[in-house]
Write an enzyme that holds these catalytic residues in place. Structure first.
Site, PDB file in Angstrom:
ATOM      1  N   GLY A 212       0.831  -1.203   0.000  1.00  0.00           N
ATOM      2  CA  GLY A 212       0.000   0.000   0.000  1.00  0.00           C
ATOM      3  C   GLY A 212       0.855   1.238   0.000  1.00  0.00           C
ATOM      4  CG  ASN A 213      -0.129   4.700  -1.658  1.00  0.00           C
ATOM      5  OD1 ASN A 213      -0.796   5.572  -1.134  1.00  0.00           O
ATOM      6  ND2 ASN A 213      -0.511   4.049  -2.756  1.00  0.00           N
ATOM      7  NE  ARG A 214       4.109   8.430   4.829  1.00  0.00           N
ATOM      8  CZ  ARG A 214       5.015   9.378   4.969  1.00  0.00           C
ATOM      9  NH1 ARG A 214       6.142   9.325   4.296  1.00  0.00           N
ATOM     10  NH2 ARG A 214       4.795  10.395   5.783  1.00  0.00           N
ATOM     11  CB  ALA A 279      -1.364   7.565  -4.115  1.00  0.00           C
TER      12      ALA A 279
END
Ligand code: CTP
Length: 409
Positions: A212-214, A279
């Site tokens: 995943g990402n932030r 994102a």
């Protein structure tokens, strides 16, 4: 300066939720005059409205006639909010009927007007109601799309009053726009369909693990809220965001980049503008294990093979069938040996083929999860708009200003 809010309440069960909306206005220091209809008082009595607003409450034009309330209240309002707005109230407002204090107020108000409809799905979907809503929107009123979910009884569907906290946020957006001398038309997105993607996608390795990402989704949600407060019909494609649904916004929940792509491409077909604030993960595991991957006894770790995800922004930008929608991308850059943040932004704008690119300098990791943002909005037409450090809402409005400027008609 004290903001004068008129809170109109019409006769639906959701009238009780407006008590919370009223509290939010008064706690923000606003001066609120509550104008309930006679039917609204069947649900919540005048003493409640009077106590919470600190002002006398009337629903008809025959009280305090010497003060001409049927004209004064509307004339002096900074915003009129009708929550809940019933099918009957919307019909009266659309046709200019004026048989009580609220409908008189709606005719004398020259400030922004926000309707938050709440009713059963059948009543909302009826062509008569839809025609009335279209008339009100076309005149510049903001009519919030009702939320979906549990209705009065055991039934569910579209027709719920959105969360009062979110109605409050939307009205705050309307008031901010009204107070901004540069905003000629506060509802300049009325009649426009816009799509916003938000959050970060997850790419599963097995049923419990993912890459995943932030991304927090805050900027995308601010964009959706800002567009709704400017009158747009908003589809928010939300990837793994834990924020409340903005009022009047249709939220489509997705997890992976493939699902995000599907939802965005579908919504883009009929959209006037698309803002890709999400994102999406650029890579996904080549294979997803059906079962949880177990540790091995010899201490070795599995190698994860990745493949590239489709670039959604580039795809919709290069697809000519999108019938002229204005497409906006985001770029989080740090700058490197090959160029500055803006050089890389310009190159990305050209590569992706979108109309606008919002370039963030993320060298310090400052943007993620923060309430604030600062950016440069680059246009394929050569434009460059610097947005100084400020709220994500302020940046959202600048982005919509640039989008509106690029609408063909
Ligand atoms: N984006 C997208 N689909 C992807 C990845 C990104 O639509 N698979 C969109 C994002 O929503 C954003 C923009 O593209 O609007 C910029 O994404 P970014 O990841 O910064 O661009 P990349 O092309 O991946 O460039 P880089 O090589 O700098 O990572």
């Amino acid at each position: 300066m004290t903001v004068r809010v008129v809170l109109g309440v019409s006769g639906g069960i959701a009238a009780y939720k407006s008590c919370e909306l009223l509290r939010r206005f008064t706690e923000s220091g606003h001066d609120v005059t509550v104008v309930p209809t006679a039917s609204a008082l069947e649900f919540v009595g005048a003493p409640t409205w009077a106590a919470l607003s600190g002002k006398p409450v009337s629903s008809e034009v025959w009280h305090d006639v010497h003060a001409v309330p049927h004209v004064q209240i509307g004339q002096h309002a900074d915003v009129v909010v009708v929550a809940p707005a019933t099918a009957d109230l919307l019909a009266k407002a659309a046709h200019g009927l004026a048989d009580d204090l609220l409908t008189n107020t709606l005719l004398t108000a020259r400030c922004p007007v926000v309707f938050a409809p709440a009713m059963h799905t059948e009543m909302w979907e009826h062509p008569a109601t839809q025609a009335n809503v279209a008339t009100l929107r076309q005149r510049g009123a903001v009519v919030i799309e009702p939320a979906e979910g549990r209705l009065t009884g055991a039934d569910t569907g579209k027709g719920r009053l959105p969360d009062p906290a979110e109605i409050f946020e939307l009205v705050r957006g309307v008031l901010d726009r009204g107070a901004d001398p540069s905003s000629v038309n506060p509802t300049d997105l009325a009649g426009r369909k816009v799509v916003v993607s938000a959050g970060g996608t997850r790419e599963y390795l097995d049923p419990v693990r993912f890459l995943g990402n932030r991304s927090s989704g805050l900027q995308g949600y601010a964009l959706a809220r800002a567009a709704a407060s400017r009158g747009a019909h908003v589809t928010l494609v939300s990837a793994n965001v834990s924020l409340p649904d903005p009022a009047g916004v249709s939220v489509v929940r997705v997890e992976t980049t493939a699902q995000l792509r599907e939802a965005v491409v579908t919504a883009t077909a009929t959209a006037d503008a698309v803002v890709m604030a999400a994102a999406p993960a650029d890579f996904r595991p080549t294979a997803v294990s059906d079962a949880k991957i177990k540790k091995s006894d010899d201490g070795s770790a599995p190698a994860i093979e990745l493949e590239q995800n489709p670039d959604i922004l580039a795809e919709i930008s290069h697809d000519r069938s999108r019938a002229g929608a204005v497409i906006v991308g985001f770029a989080a850059e740090t700058g490197d040996a090959s160029g500055s943040v803006l050089d890389l932004g310009r190159a990305k704008l050209a590569r992706k083929g979108c109309d606008l690119l919002v370039v963030n300098d993320v060298s310090g990791g400052a943007v993620f999860g923060s309430e604030d943002n600062e950016a440069v909005v680059l246009g394929a037409d050569g434009a460059s708009v610097e947005v100084p450090h400020g709220s994500k809402t302020a940046l959202a409005h600048v982005i919509w200003d640039e989008v509106v400027r690029r609408f063909a008609d």
